[in-house]
Design a protein around this motif. Structure first.
Motif, PDB file in Angstrom:
ATOM      1  N   GLU A 108     -88.366  26.229  84.572  1.00  0.00           N
ATOM      2  CA  GLU A 108     -87.724  26.209  85.752  1.00  0.00           C
ATOM      3  C   GLU A 108     -87.354  27.290  86.358  1.00  0.00           C
ATOM      4  O   GLU A 108     -87.618  27.414  87.571  1.00  0.00           O
ATOM      5  CB  GLU A 108     -86.407  25.279  85.532  1.00  0.00           C
ATOM      6  N   VAL A 112     -90.788  28.885  87.783  1.00  0.00           N
ATOM      7  CA  VAL A 112     -91.138  28.097  88.842  1.00  0.00           C
ATOM      8  C   VAL A 112     -90.375  28.467  90.026  1.00  0.00           C
ATOM      9  O   VAL A 112     -91.035  28.765  91.027  1.00  0.00           O
ATOM     10  CB  VAL A 112     -91.402  26.784  88.608  1.00  0.00           C
ATOM     11  N   SER A 160     -91.366  14.644  86.670  1.00  0.00           N
ATOM     12  CA  SER A 160     -92.445  15.044  85.735  1.00  0.00           C
ATOM     13  C   SER A 160     -93.580  14.426  86.545  1.00  0.00           C
ATOM     14  O   SER A 160     -94.743  14.908  86.315  1.00  0.00           O
ATOM     15  CB  SER A 160     -92.248  14.365  84.481  1.00  0.00           C
ATOM     16  N   ILE A 195     -94.627  16.668  89.416  1.00  0.00           N
ATOM     17  CA  ILE A 195     -95.170  17.696  88.832  1.00  0.00           C
ATOM     18  C   ILE A 195     -96.544  17.735  88.225  1.00  0.00           C
ATOM     19  O   ILE A 195     -97.484  18.426  88.568  1.00  0.00           O
ATOM     20  CB  ILE A 195     -94.059  18.598  87.794  1.00  0.00           C
ATOM     21  N   TYR A 241     -99.070  17.169  91.113  1.00  0.00           N
ATOM     22  CA  TYR A 241     -99.477  18.322  91.760  1.00  0.00           C
ATOM     23  C   TYR A 241    -100.279  19.315  91.015  1.00  0.00           C
ATOM     24  O   TYR A 241    -101.302  20.011  91.198  1.00  0.00           O
ATOM     25  CB  TYR A 241     -98.245  18.937  92.276  1.00  0.00           C
ATOM     26  N   TYR A 242     -99.774  19.432  89.646  1.00  0.00           N
ATOM     27  CA  TYR A 242    -100.656  20.175  88.982  1.00  0.00           C
ATOM     28  C   TYR A 242    -102.188  20.016  88.469  1.00  0.00           C
ATOM     29  O   TYR A 242    -102.750  21.093  88.625  1.00  0.00           O
ATOM     30  CB  TYR A 242     -99.864  20.464  87.354  1.00  0.00           C
TER      31      TYR A 242
END
Ligand SMILES: *[C@@H]1O[C@H](CO)[C@@H](O)[C@H](O)[C@H]1NC(C)=O
Ligand SMILES: *[C@@H]1O[C@H](CO)[C@@H](O)[C@H](O)[C@H]1NC(C)=O
Ligand SMILES: *[C@@H]1O[C@H](CO)[C@@H](O)[C@H](O)[C@H]1NC(C)=O
Length: 655
Positions: free
Chosen positions: A80, A83, A235, A238, A241-242
């Motif tokens: 966290e 990021v 999650s 994320i 997007y990842y």
């Protein structure tokens, strides 16, 4: 890391803000340039458009610098924090150099426009108007290599080539990356046997290519394809997007190795360079370097026997075993670990991943996916080029059609477009044509041409001829008809069903290379298209018409075909013939241009020409051609107005 320290180190790393703060966003400059262009303010438009290109380069530069200087901050293991601090750092960094970051974010569409080189198509006209012919040719060429299917630019480049005042070296791609320039130089040096200079260019090209890849990957972190989520898990968001970022990074290798204008990467950007290097070093007798490169290549293809033998041969002349280069080891390792993640997401999260690398080790692919993926790869191998329109799909591959060079595509036109064209067909028979429908006709045939060209990966295709065809049922007797609306034949040769040969001689149109049938409706009975063997009777494939369905096939004896009689209603289709030979393209079409008193190439002609070529088949098998071309509308336009219309059409083209 605390914020003030961060800010301090950034300030030291960056150039003074004064000059770059005033940088205008690329999309603003682009749209302003286009506005001035449409007003005919050539110098103003030139300034804005060139500014847009510079601004784009500058924005990318800033992103790269910021990406590099922000690195991965935060304590290891604390995701966290890492990021958030990175996001903060990037925002700060970009704001310092560019002003409010949101100003410089491009929409996906604008981004694509820049990738396609859209500003260059305006610039070439502007330079031409300002009598800067060499610049005009270079801008035109730059746009052309990115859009080789673009009819108008193809013609413009040819026109520049015909101008004595334009120097040959002006025809160059203004955006060609230097690793590619060096690579082409190396290829020609190798062919001349100049191995020393070739190898040094290859080395330089390889290292530039690796940095270009790095840059492309860094820019991937800025991508976000959809901003449309309601209540979703952190999650989930994320992960999605990842995955997008990873997919983008994997595409980098590919996009960089596709020469603009080509549909597919011919070869991997890194592998291709390594493989020439190996050859070059071996020729120079530098066994150590050759062995090192061979080891690098084996990282991609560990099973390749030829490569192993070569390595043995090289190492036989050396004292020690060699090692692959560190840069290539980490390149392969990173690619493999990204692929693993993507395949994992594919198996478990249902994302799609199109891995185009041929060297991906099998163990990276989850077992449950292997079969599906290898089938897709095989289909792709057969399938020819990627299609340039998203809404068009391959319904039947050549294999599924039991033949070669034949394919069925769907989604080439929408229901609405089909209906408009049906109206055009009805109007054509009464002698009046609505220009907007004529434009649609042009649009439909142009799309078909581009599809044929990209699917079969041909040279530029030209129209040889197009017709709007209607086949209708004979009044009265129906259901049991077995006769043919169009007897079995081939398009560029004379079918001899006795000898099972197809003679490429007149009266066949021998210059035709590909044919297409674009269907407009299916509310009729009969009218199916079928392909046969050379005997004209063994049917190998049969297809039902449908709105927006395009059947494309090479025009030789391998694709002998016929059309079943229509037993009820009327079937409409656009029939198209394409040729690779420019001279023959002109023959059938230029007549109309001459009639219209227009020597310049202009889409309007083609539209009208096409619309007037409307041919009606009223009875089975018998075609009647409507001649009598009207010359009025375009012929009487003043050239100034025409020019303006042309400009405004270009304008529509681009936006
Ligand atoms: C956003 O989501 C809604 C509902 O899922 C959908 O109807 C809409 O088309 C989406 N918009 C975009 C731009 O994806
Ligand atoms: C093995 O490598 C050689 C030399 O690079 C290449 O020509 C050949 O196509 C490769 N063979 C296979 C099966 O990939
Ligand atoms: C191809 O041949 C198979 C087997 O004969 C047949 O089932 C199939 O319908 C053919 N394909 C088409 C498109 O007609």
């Amino acid at each position: 890391m605390s914020l003030p320290r961060l800010l301090l180190c950034l300030c030291l790393a960056l150039p003074p803000p004064g000059q770059s703060l005033s940088l205008l966003p690329p999309d603003l400059l682009l749209s302003d340039g286009i506005r001035l262009f449409s007003r005919g303010d050539w110098p103003g438009a030139r300034g804005r458009l060139q500014g847009a290109l510079r601004s784009l380069a500058e924005v990318r530069g800033v992103k790269l610098r910021c990406g590099a200087s922000c690195g991965l901050l935060g304590a290891p293991g604390r995701l966290e924090e890492a990021v958030l601090t990175r996001a903060d750092c990037l925002r700060l960094c970009e704001r310092l150099e560019l002003g409010e970051p949101s100003l410089h974010r491009l929409t996906e569409e604008t981004e694509r426009g820049f990738q396609r080189g859209a500003p260059y198509n305006y610039l070439q006209i502007i330079h031409y108007k300002l009598e800067e012919l060499d610049e005009a040719a270079a801008a035109a060429f730059t746009f052309y290599v990115r859009n080789p299917w673009h009819e108008q630019i193809t013609q413009d480049v040819q026109r520049y080539r015909g101008m004595e005042r334009v120097r040959a070296q002006s025809f160059r791609d203004l955006e060609e990356p230097s690793h590619r320039v060096l690579y082409s130089q190396a290829v020609s040096l190798l062919s001349e046997g100049k191995f020393g200079p070739a190898v040094s260019r290859l080395e330089e090209s390889l290292s530039l290519a690796l940095s270009a890849l790095e840059e492309c990957r860094t820019l991937c972190e800025g991508t976000r394809e959809s901003e449309n989520e309601t209540h979703r898990d952190l999650s989930e968001v994320i992960a999605e997007y990842y995955v997008q970022v990873l997919q983008c990074k994997q595409r980098c290798v590919l996009e960089d190795s596709v020469r603009p204008g080509q549909k597919r990467a011919e070869e991997d950007i890194i592998e291709s360079r390594l493989s020439l290097l190996q050859d070059g070093y071996a020729r120079l007798g530098d066994w150590e370097a050759a062995a090192q490169i061979a080891r690098c290549l084996l990282l991609f293809h560990p099973q390749n026997e030829t490569m192993r033998e070569r390595l043995q041969e090289y190492e036989g002349k050396l004292q020690d075993r060699s090692k692959p280069r560190e840069s290539i080891i980490s390149y392969v390792r990173r690619a493999v670990s990204e692929k693993r993640l993507l395949y994992y997401a594919m198996e478990n999260l249902g994302i799609s991943f199109h891995d185009r690398d041929s060297w991906t080790p099998e163990e990276v692919i989850p077992e449950s996916l292997r079969e599906k993926i290898s089938m897709e790869k095989e289909a792709e191998g057969q399938n020819g080029g990627d299609l340039p329109y998203e809404e068009v799909t391959v319904t039947l591959t050549p294999k599924q059609m039991n033949g070669t060079s034949r394919v069925t595509l769907d989604g080439v036109m929408t229901e609405e477009e089909c209906e408009d064209l049906l109206r055009l067909a009805q109007m054509a028979s009464s002698g009046t044509v609505d220009p907007s429908h004529a434009r649609l006709y042009y649009h439909a045939s142009e799309r078909s041409r581009v599809l044929a060209q990209s699917y079969f990966d041909t040279k530029t295709l030209h129209f040889s001829d197009t017709h709007l065809v209607c086949r209708s049922a004979i009044e009265g007797e129906q259901e049991e008809r077995v006769d043919l609306s169009h007897p079995v034949h081939a398009d560029n040769c004379v079918l001899d069903t006795e000898e099972k040969e197809c003679w490429k001689e007149p009266p066949a149109y021998v210059h035709r290379d590909y044919s297409g049938i674009l269907y407009l409706n299916d509310d009729f009975q009969g009218g199916d298209l079928f392909f046969t063997e050379l005997d004209g009777t063994t049917v190998t494939a049969e297809l039902r018409p449908r709105c927006g369905r395009l059947v494309l096939f090479s025009a030789g004896g391998e694709n002998a075909y016929g059309v079943r009689a229509v037993t009820r209603g009327r079937g409409y289709a656009i029939v198209l013939w394409f040729t690779e030979s420019a001279e023959h393209a002109e023959q059938e079409r230029s007549q109309a241009k001459i009639l219209m008193g227009e020597s310049d190439s202009n889409k309007e002609n083609t539209e009208k020409d096409a619309a007037e070529g409307g041919r009606e088949t009223t009875r089975s098998g018998r075609e009647t051609t409507r001649s009598g071309r009207e010359t009025s509308a375009t012929g009487e336009e003043t050239s100034g107005r025409r020019q303006k219309k042309r400009a405004s059409r270009k304008f529509e083209d681009e936006l």
